[in-house]
Write a protein that holds these residues in place. Structure first.
Motif, PDB file in Angstrom:
ATOM      1  N   ILE A 186       0.839  -1.201   0.000  1.00  0.00           N
ATOM      2  CA  ILE A 186       0.000   0.000   0.000  1.00  0.00           C
ATOM      3  C   ILE A 186       0.877   1.256   0.000  1.00  0.00           C
ATOM      4  N   VAL A 187       1.902   1.269   0.862  1.00  0.00           N
ATOM      5  CA  VAL A 187       2.803   2.420   0.942  1.00  0.00           C
ATOM      6  C   VAL A 187       3.554   2.589  -0.383  1.00  0.00           C
ATOM      7  N   THR A 188       3.980   1.491  -0.989  1.00  0.00           N
ATOM      8  CA  THR A 188       4.672   1.543  -2.281  1.00  0.00           C
ATOM      9  C   THR A 188       3.733   2.069  -3.364  1.00  0.00           C
ATOM     10  N   TYR A 189       2.519   1.555  -3.405  1.00  0.00           N
ATOM     11  CA  TYR A 189       1.518   1.999  -4.386  1.00  0.00           C
ATOM     12  C   TYR A 189       1.303   3.504  -4.252  1.00  0.00           C
ATOM     13  N   ARG A 190       1.171   3.960  -3.022  1.00  0.00           N
ATOM     14  CA  ARG A 190       0.941   5.374  -2.718  1.00  0.00           C
ATOM     15  C   ARG A 190       2.095   6.236  -3.219  1.00  0.00           C
ATOM     16  N   SER A 191       3.331   5.770  -3.000  1.00  0.00           N
ATOM     17  CA  SER A 191       4.481   6.570  -3.411  1.00  0.00           C
ATOM     18  C   SER A 191       4.642   6.600  -4.929  1.00  0.00           C
ATOM     19  N   MET A 192       4.161   5.577  -5.619  1.00  0.00           N
ATOM     20  CA  MET A 192       4.301   5.518  -7.082  1.00  0.00           C
ATOM     21  C   MET A 192       3.109   6.128  -7.817  1.00  0.00           C
ATOM     22  N   ASN A 193       1.915   6.115  -7.213  1.00  0.00           N
ATOM     23  CA  ASN A 193       0.697   6.554  -7.895  1.00  0.00           C
ATOM     24  C   ASN A 193       0.015   7.763  -7.264  1.00  0.00           C
ATOM     25  N   GLY A 194       0.552   8.277  -6.191  1.00  0.00           N
ATOM     26  CA  GLY A 194      -0.095   9.390  -5.504  1.00  0.00           C
ATOM     27  C   GLY A 194      -1.182   8.885  -4.572  1.00  0.00           C
ATOM     28  N   ASP A 195      -2.034   9.802  -4.129  1.00  0.00           N
ATOM     29  CA  ASP A 195      -3.068   9.467  -3.151  1.00  0.00           C
ATOM     30  C   ASP A 195      -4.007   8.361  -3.625  1.00  0.00           C
ATOM     31  N   ILE A 196      -4.397   7.530  -2.675  1.00  0.00           N
ATOM     32  CA  ILE A 196      -5.404   6.502  -2.912  1.00  0.00           C
ATOM     33  C   ILE A 196      -6.750   7.197  -2.744  1.00  0.00           C
ATOM     34  N   LYS A 197      -7.548   7.194  -3.806  1.00  0.00           N
ATOM     35  CA  LYS A 197      -8.796   7.964  -3.795  1.00  0.00           C
ATOM     36  C   LYS A 197      -9.986   7.207  -3.211  1.00  0.00           C
ATOM     37  N   ASN A 198      -9.974   5.867  -3.326  1.00  0.00           N
ATOM     38  CA  ASN A 198     -11.111   5.080  -2.866  1.00  0.00           C
ATOM     39  C   ASN A 198     -10.688   3.625  -2.722  1.00  0.00           C
ATOM     40  N   VAL A 199     -11.615   2.814  -2.289  1.00  0.00           N
ATOM     41  CA  VAL A 199     -11.293   1.408  -2.054  1.00  0.00           C
ATOM     42  C   VAL A 199     -10.981   0.683  -3.365  1.00  0.00           C
ATOM     43  N   GLU A 200     -11.534   1.173  -4.488  1.00  0.00           N
ATOM     44  CA  GLU A 200     -11.230   0.544  -5.789  1.00  0.00           C
ATOM     45  C   GLU A 200      -9.737   0.637  -6.092  1.00  0.00           C
ATOM     46  N   ASP A 201      -9.107   1.771  -5.733  1.00  0.00           N
ATOM     47  CA  ASP A 201      -7.650   1.899  -5.914  1.00  0.00           C
ATOM     48  C   ASP A 201      -6.932   0.810  -5.122  1.00  0.00           C
ATOM     49  N   LEU A 202      -7.401   0.562  -3.907  1.00  0.00           N
ATOM     50  CA  LEU A 202      -6.758  -0.454  -3.062  1.00  0.00           C
ATOM     51  C   LEU A 202      -6.893  -1.855  -3.660  1.00  0.00           C
ATOM     52  N   THR A 203      -8.016  -2.114  -4.341  1.00  0.00           N
ATOM     53  CA  THR A 203      -8.219  -3.466  -4.882  1.00  0.00           C
ATOM     54  C   THR A 203      -7.232  -3.784  -6.002  1.00  0.00           C
ATOM     55  N   LYS A 204      -6.530  -2.777  -6.518  1.00  0.00           N
ATOM     56  CA  LYS A 204      -5.517  -2.998  -7.568  1.00  0.00           C
ATOM     57  C   LYS A 204      -4.199  -3.489  -6.973  1.00  0.00           C
ATOM     58  N   ILE A 205      -4.077  -3.413  -5.653  1.00  0.00           N
ATOM     59  CA  ILE A 205      -2.828  -3.760  -4.988  1.00  0.00           C
ATOM     60  C   ILE A 205      -2.757  -5.267  -4.743  1.00  0.00           C
ATOM     61  N   LYS A 206      -1.609  -5.814  -5.103  1.00  0.00           N
ATOM     62  CA  LYS A 206      -1.379  -7.260  -4.949  1.00  0.00           C
ATOM     63  C   LYS A 206      -1.575  -7.677  -3.490  1.00  0.00           C
TER      64      LYS A 206
ATOM     65  N   PHE B 173      -4.412  -7.584  -1.814  1.00  0.00           N
ATOM     66  CA  PHE B 173      -5.533  -6.931  -1.129  1.00  0.00           C
ATOM     67  C   PHE B 173      -6.736  -7.877  -1.108  1.00  0.00           C
ATOM     68  N   PRO B 174      -7.373  -8.061   0.061  1.00  0.00           N
ATOM     69  CA  PRO B 174      -8.531  -8.966   0.150  1.00  0.00           C
ATOM     70  C   PRO B 174      -9.789  -8.324  -0.464  1.00  0.00           C
ATOM     71  N   VAL B 175      -9.901  -8.430  -1.778  1.00  0.00           N
ATOM     72  CA  VAL B 175     -10.965  -7.784  -2.547  1.00  0.00           C
ATOM     73  C   VAL B 175     -12.349  -8.124  -2.016  1.00  0.00           C
ATOM     74  N   GLU B 176     -12.541  -9.377  -1.575  1.00  0.00           N
ATOM     75  CA  GLU B 176     -13.858  -9.808  -1.094  1.00  0.00           C
ATOM     76  C   GLU B 176     -14.279  -9.071   0.185  1.00  0.00           C
ATOM     77  N   LYS B 177     -13.329  -8.424   0.853  1.00  0.00           N
ATOM     78  CA  LYS B 177     -13.643  -7.685   2.086  1.00  0.00           C
ATOM     79  C   LYS B 177     -13.551  -6.177   1.868  1.00  0.00           C
ATOM     80  N   ALA B 178     -13.423  -5.744   0.609  1.00  0.00           N
ATOM     81  CA  ALA B 178     -13.188  -4.328   0.295  1.00  0.00           C
ATOM     82  C   ALA B 178     -14.228  -3.399   0.906  1.00  0.00           C
ATOM     83  N   ASN B 179     -15.515  -3.753   0.807  1.00  0.00           N
ATOM     84  CA  ASN B 179     -16.570  -2.868   1.310  1.00  0.00           C
ATOM     85  C   ASN B 179     -16.525  -2.722   2.827  1.00  0.00           C
ATOM     86  N   ILE B 180     -16.142  -3.775   3.516  1.00  0.00           N
ATOM     87  CA  ILE B 180     -16.026  -3.712   4.970  1.00  0.00           C
ATOM     88  C   ILE B 180     -14.775  -2.907   5.338  1.00  0.00           C
ATOM     89  N   ILE B 181     -13.652  -3.195   4.706  1.00  0.00           N
ATOM     90  CA  ILE B 181     -12.398  -2.501   4.984  1.00  0.00           C
ATOM     91  C   ILE B 181     -12.558  -1.004   4.749  1.00  0.00           C
TER      92      ILE B 181
END
Length: 138
Positions: A101-121, A123-131
């Motif tokens: 997550i920290v690496t993604y942030r430093s390479m792509n800028g701010d994480i705007k929403n949970v969809e951005d997080l689901t692109k990260i290797k 990431f528990p996509v099935e729990k995205a809405n809860i997270i």
């Protein structure tokens, strides 16, 4: 006799109330309470699936006795400014994922929403809405 089960808010349930459920003893009730404490509260009964040792039958019994009445006032993690240590202490993120997550942030800028997080290797996509309910994206 058809007694209506009165649902208790899982976020105010005591260990004694949890132990009344067939299949939950002292150890598992403490696991549920510890997870609740670590998260600052449950946002969904789906989170019972994250408690190690709970069978689908016991989760079903929990769902018939408990529910989340109101979202708890959780301390949200500022995903764009939190340190690696702060992110890795969140129950749903292991150290390796926090690092991604920290690496993604430093390479792509701010994480705007949970969809951005689901692109990260990893990431528990099935729990995205809860997270997402535990994170702040501003």
């Amino acid at each position: 006799k058809n007694e209506k089960t009165v649902l208790i808010d899982i976020n105010v349930a005591t260990q004694e109330e949890l132990i009344k459920i067939y299949g939950i003893g002292e150890v598992i009730s403490l696991r549920i309470l510890k997870l609740k404490e670590n998260l600052g509260g449950f946002v969904s009964m789906e989170q019972m699936n994250d408690v190690w040792g709970l069978s689908p039958e016991v989760i079903g019994a929990l769902n018939s006795h408990f529910k989340v009445y109101a979202l708890p006032m959780v301390h949200k993690i500022d995903i764009n400014n939190a340190s690696l240590k702060e992110i890795s202490q969140f129950s749903y993120f292991r150290y390796a994922l926090a690092k991604e997550i920290v690496t993604y942030r430093s390479m792509n800028g701010d994480i705007k929403n949970v969809e951005d997080l689901t692109k990260i290797k990893g990431f528990p996509v099935e729990k995205a809405n809860i997270i997402a309910l535990y994170l702040d994206f501003d």
